[in-house]
Write a protein that holds these residues in place. Structure first.
Motif, mmCIF file in Angstrom:
data_model
loop_
_atom_site.group_PDB
_atom_site.id
_atom_site.type_symbol
_atom_site.label_atom_id
_atom_site.label_comp_id
_atom_site.label_asym_id
_atom_site.label_seq_id
_atom_site.Cartn_x
_atom_site.Cartn_y
_atom_site.Cartn_z
ATOM 1 N N VAL A 40 36.057 19.361 7.259
ATOM 2 C CA VAL A 40 36.937 20.347 6.373
ATOM 3 C C VAL A 40 35.958 21.504 6.119
ATOM 4 O O VAL A 40 36.470 22.659 6.207
ATOM 5 N N VAL A 60 37.851 29.725 8.614
ATOM 6 C CA VAL A 60 39.007 30.752 7.888
ATOM 7 C C VAL A 60 38.345 31.785 7.366
ATOM 8 O O VAL A 60 38.683 33.304 7.476
ATOM 9 N N ALA A 61 37.517 31.556 6.389
ATOM 10 C CA ALA A 61 36.784 32.685 5.790
ATOM 11 C C ALA A 61 36.155 33.330 6.620
ATOM 12 O O ALA A 61 36.039 35.065 6.215
ATOM 13 N N VAL A 101 37.088 25.457 6.690
ATOM 14 C CA VAL A 101 37.140 26.574 5.888
ATOM 15 C C VAL A 101 36.294 27.573 6.185
ATOM 16 O O VAL A 101 36.588 28.882 5.757
ATOM 17 N N THR A 102 35.104 27.293 6.455
ATOM 18 C CA THR A 102 34.380 28.277 6.832
ATOM 19 C C THR A 102 34.870 29.070 7.924
ATOM 20 O O THR A 102 34.692 30.505 8.026
#
Lengths: 536, 416
Positions: free
Chosen positions: A392, A399-400, A396-397
């Motif tokens: 996860v 996408v960021a 998230v990384t």
């Protein structure tokens, strides 16, 4: 002789369990036996388990206390009497009355006795547990060994259980205890029940019934066994595919986290930063510092230190990166070989500073309760929380990072500068500042990799060197300058590694993957995704 | 390999540049020889690389033993000085540093190596120079050099008793075995001997499985999946014989616990597993896994109390960067080794290797393990006691079983 007597005792206890509604435990004798060495302890545990269903409520509570004390090592086996250390002081192991502490120590449970005592405690807790939660936990512990327990245990427990939901569950587990009953219908029900929770152990348990005389005689029974095996087999195949995918994804997430910072520093800026692995290590150390600070300042938040550490780690390592860029890398942009040597020197410096400053030992990370263990989803497929966290976190990384590069003015500037420095400078982009920011971003991401890895790997000064080669491999394979390439390369390398490992072993898997990459780069030197257009 | 060597030199000089080398001890070849009334002992233990966390402590234990000997008046009128080095977990460098110590620093004896591969690289060096290497780890045996003192046990008096225990009714009546090791000489030889041993007991080959991983491997997910599948197959109780080393041990244990396997399902016999490997792990889920050594911290007896308090004081006084409350077998073996050397040198009245070697016969020492360990004229092996430990909740090992006395060491295994 002794064996015979022991067996007789056991049979007596079993017989008692069947016939009399409530039989008091001989507490003093069992307590003495439990303290009389490994053989005595086995016997005491067996007696307690066999007598659990017929014991009085007080005896069940006592049995739970005694076995709990054995497992938690709060019991002291004295020469004459044994005592248990309870929250309210020392109590006698047989009577539970207040007593002076005996001098002695708790017996070390052997591998043979541990499951026996665990079963005895679970059996006693099923009757004496104060809350439905405790009793449900005891039932879960008994479920794995249900087939070796007397079916009466579950029948009596179900009859006494006030909670309707739990009662159903107990009856259900009780069914699987009837696998060796004399009633064929009950056995078939037990097979169905066991097959409903497919695992390799269940498969072994049911496959053993093929040599049972009933298999040849009773066609209904044989059909049930075959159907059970077929269903388990189907689920096991599903779970083995799921396992492979999950392992591949989890390895890929680690590779991606290690490589994402480098994808920016090497991929976009073209700087060969050999200190990247050490940034990962520093990230883990900063996470440790956050954990220790929280432990001192706000122990209540300790469970969430991994989340709270995210901004701290990112900013701290980004600052280290910016400092490195401003002092060293900036002066060497035109001399790539020098950069390589200089960053290598920096990596050695960082490792040795940490070694001297903190020490070489593995850091003691608190495993947050929400990251320990895992959940058995289907068949043999276990989702372990620490791996899921890494997956996860990597998602998230990704996408960021993507958002920063494609959706912010900084990202636009970074891309402009890396594609054509002179032109970007001409139209007023502050190239020096952009270089610094990009290097900081790449370093900060490496720091986050360290944070994501600390629940999985050991954190010590040397950990970085394990990752620097992997991360270069992934970035080069993916194609210099694209984030998508890094993602696909990480997924590919991770999955291929996991597929090869069970076949040829971990050593060969590493070799084969490297050979494949070399072969691939021969064919496509620009990697998976080449940036189209003119590069400087 | 030359790159690694150069790298390590850079590493050590980097440490020096940072003013960092002082607490770690400067490499032997940098320090100049001094004072004539001292006798030098050399340490070959890494304080960097994958073995650093384990080997690093042994430098300090050797110093502690030397300090004890000096406090009692030294040896043959000289004070003992321990010279430490850092071979950086880089196997060929052990030989190089060892040679420098023997020929340039002129040490009277070497104490060193953890992995068998490093011992094998140092072996020709001590044989050429007729030096003396005290090796403090239990190992695969099948070696008998007059230049190496094997302070710890060969398999016949360490691994085999533990495997016997697991196969006995007192243990878990193990019928099947999953061997996982790091890919080098110690795990491969141990596993070869185990397979020979099981064959001699009439156990079929289908009852075991063997897997190897590279050094400092950490991604054990797939392997633990395989262990689960193997353990759940029919044929009796399965145990894992773990011979991975260094940082791979805690990584394996963590994955094992996370996948929900407890010691009562599949026990691990960790042959290189020590207290230091459990640092940073939640051992509640690992309770019951086993190891086997010639010393465990919970060994009873006065010698152990004295050793543990001595180590605690030494850590506090010298600001040693390791835990004052953890003592592992190789620490005690190194401690024994320094004392055995001092006793032999005293008995010989000389520091010459041939004289010292002759004096080994009949030596005995009160080891912190509680056993009186001894040497014979037959070979350079030391007879030690055997312990089987069981992981407890407090990141340590409880003594599950220990031998009555010290079995005579058998250097060459009949099973390999």
């Amino acid at each position: 002789m002794r064996m015979g007597r022991r067996l007789g005792l056991l049979l007596l206890a079993l017989a008692a369990a069947w016939h009399s509604p409530a039989l008091a435990h001989d507490r003093a004798q069992i307590a003495t036996q439990a303290c009389s060495g490994a053989a005595g302890l086995s016997e005491a545990a067996a007696t307690l388990t066999a007598g659990a269903s017929s014991a009085t409520p007080e005896d069940a509570a006592w049995a739970a206390t005694l076995t709990g004390a054995l497992l938690d090592k709060t019991i002291r086996c004295g020469a004459r009497a044994s005592t248990i250390e309870s929250p309210s002081g020392f109590i006698d192991a047989a009577t539970l009355a207040k007593a002076a502490p005996a001098d002695g120590s708790a017996p070390v449970l052997s591998l043979k006795n541990r499951p026996l005592v665990e079963t005895a405690r679970a059996a006693a807790t099923l009757f004496a547990g104060a809350t439905a939660g405790e009793r449900a936990a005891a039932l879960r512990a008994l479920e794995r060994r249900a087939a070796s327990l007397p079916p009466e245990l579950f029948e009596t427990a179900a009859a006494r259980e006030p909670d309707a939901g739990l009662k159903e569950q107990i009856l259900g587990v009780g069914q699987s205890a009837l696998l060796n009953s004399s009633d064929v219908a009950k056995r078939i029900a037990a097979i169905e029940r066991i097959a409903a929770q497919p695992s390799r152990r269940a498969e072994t348990q049911i496959a053993a019934l093929k040599s049972d005389p009933a298999y040849a005689k009773e066609p209904v029974f044989a059909a049930a066994v075959d159907a059970g095996l077929a269903s388990i087999d189907r689920w096991l195949r599903v779970s083995s595919v799921a396992n492979t995918l999950y392992n591949g994804l989890s390895f890929a997430s680690i590779l991606f986290m290690a490589a994402v910072g480098l994808a920016i520093i090497f991929g976009l800026m073209g700087v060969i930063n050999l200190a990247q692995g050490e940034f990962i290590m520093l990230g883990a150390y900063v996470a440790y510092a956050v954990q220790e600070t929280l432990r001192a300042v706000a122990p209540g938040l300790l469970d969430w230190y991994l989340i709270l550490a995210i901004p701290v780690v990112f900013l701290a390592i980004a600052a280290v990166g910016v400092a490195l860029e401003a002092t060293l890398v900036r002066r060497l942009y035109t001399r790539p070989l020098m950069t390589l040597l200089a960053t290598w020197a920096v990596s050695l410096l960082i490792v040795n500073l940490v070694r001297v400053g903190v020490g070489t030992q593995n850091l003691q990370f608190v495993t947050p309760s929400w990251l320990a263990g895992g959940k058995l989803l289907v068949g043999d497929f276990i989702v372990t929380w620490n791996r899921l966290f890494a997956i996860v976190f990597a998602g998230v990384t990704l996408v960021a990072t993507w958002a920063v590069l494609k959706r912010t003015p900084l990202g636009l500037n970074i891309r402009a500068v890396t594609q054509n420095r002179a032109m970007a400078g001409c139209i007023g982009v502050p190239t020096r500042r952009v270089d610094m920011m990009a290097f900081g971003l790449g370093s900060g991401l490496a720091g986050l990799a360290g944070l994501a890895l600390c629940p999985i790997y050991n954190v010590n000064p040397q950990m970085g060197s394990n990752f620097v080669i992997d991360s270069f491999m992934v970035v080069v394979l993916g194609g210099v300058g694209t984030l998508a390439g890094t993602v696909v390369a990480a997924l590919g390398v991770g999955q291929i590694n996991v597929l090869i490992e069970p076949l040829y072993g971990a050593v060969a898997a590493k070799v084969i993957v490297l050979l494949m990459i070399v072969g691939f780069l021969q064919w496509r030197p620009e990697g998976l995704y080449a940036v189209k257009g003119r590069r400087k | 390999m030359s790159i690694f060597t150069r790298r390590t030199f850079l590493q050590t000089s980097g440490a020096l540049a940072a003013g960092a080398a002082l607490p770690l001890g400067a490499p032997a070849f940098i320090r100049s020889a001094n004072a004539a009334d001292t006798v030098k002992l050399g340490c070959l233990f890494s304080s960097s690389g994958t073995m650093a966390n384990l080997e690093g402590r042994l430098n300090y234990v050797a110093k502690m033993a030397a300090a004890e000997i000096n406090a009692a008046g030294g040896v043959n009128g000289k004070t003992v000085e321990v010279v430490a080095s850092d071979p950086a977990s880089d196997w060929p460098l052990y030989a190089q540093v060892g040679r420098q110590m023997l020929t340039e620093t002129k040490v009277a004896a070497l104490f060193g190596c953890w992995t068998s591969v490093s011992r094998k690289t140092v072996l020709p060096v001590v044989e050429q120079n007729d030096g003396l290497l005290f090796y403090p780890l239990h190992f695969e045996g099948d070696e008998n050099s007059k230049n190496v003192v094997y302070v710890n046990s060969p398999p016949a008096s360490s691994v085999l008793p533990a495997v016997d225990y697991l196969m006995s009714p007192d243990g878990v009546e193990a019928k099947r075995f999953f061997m996982i090791g790091s890919d080098y000489v110690w795990p491969r030889t141990i596993n070869k001997q185990l397979k020979g041993y099981w064959k001699s007991k009439g156990i079929d080959e289908s009852a075991w499985k063997e897997e190897y991983v590279p050094f400092s491997f950490s991604n054990f997910q797939t392997l633990v999946n395989q262990v689960r599948a193997f353990a759940d197959a029919p044929g009796g109780k399965c145990v894992v014989v773990l011979t991975v080393v260094g940082s791979s041990i805690p990584d394996f244990l963590r994955e094992f616990a996370n996948q929900g396997i407890t010691a009562t399902d599949v026990p691990i016999l960790g042959l290189d597993m020590v207290e230091a490997d459990l640092e940073g792990l939640d051992t509640k889920k690992l309770v019951g896994h086993l190891n086997c050594w010639a010393y465990l911290q919970q060994a009873k007896g006065e010698a152990n109390v004295k050793f543990l308090s001595g180590w605690k004081d030494f850590v506090a006084k010298e600001k040693v960067p390791f835990s004052p409350d953890v003592a592992i077998d190789p620490m005690v073996s190194t401690y024994d080794a320094v004392h055995l050397w001092a006793m032999a040198a005293k008995k010989a009245g000389s520091f010459d290797v041939p004289e010292v070697r002759k004096a080994f016969a009949g030596l005995s020492f009160d080891c912190p393990s509680g056993y009186k360990i001894g040497m014979t004229a037959e070979n350079n092996y030391v007879s030690r006691g055997v312990f089987i430990g069981s992981v407890n909740e407090a990141q340590g090992f409880d003594v599950l079983w220990q031998s009555k006395d010290t079995p005579k060491p058998v250097p060459m295994s009949p099973f390999g």
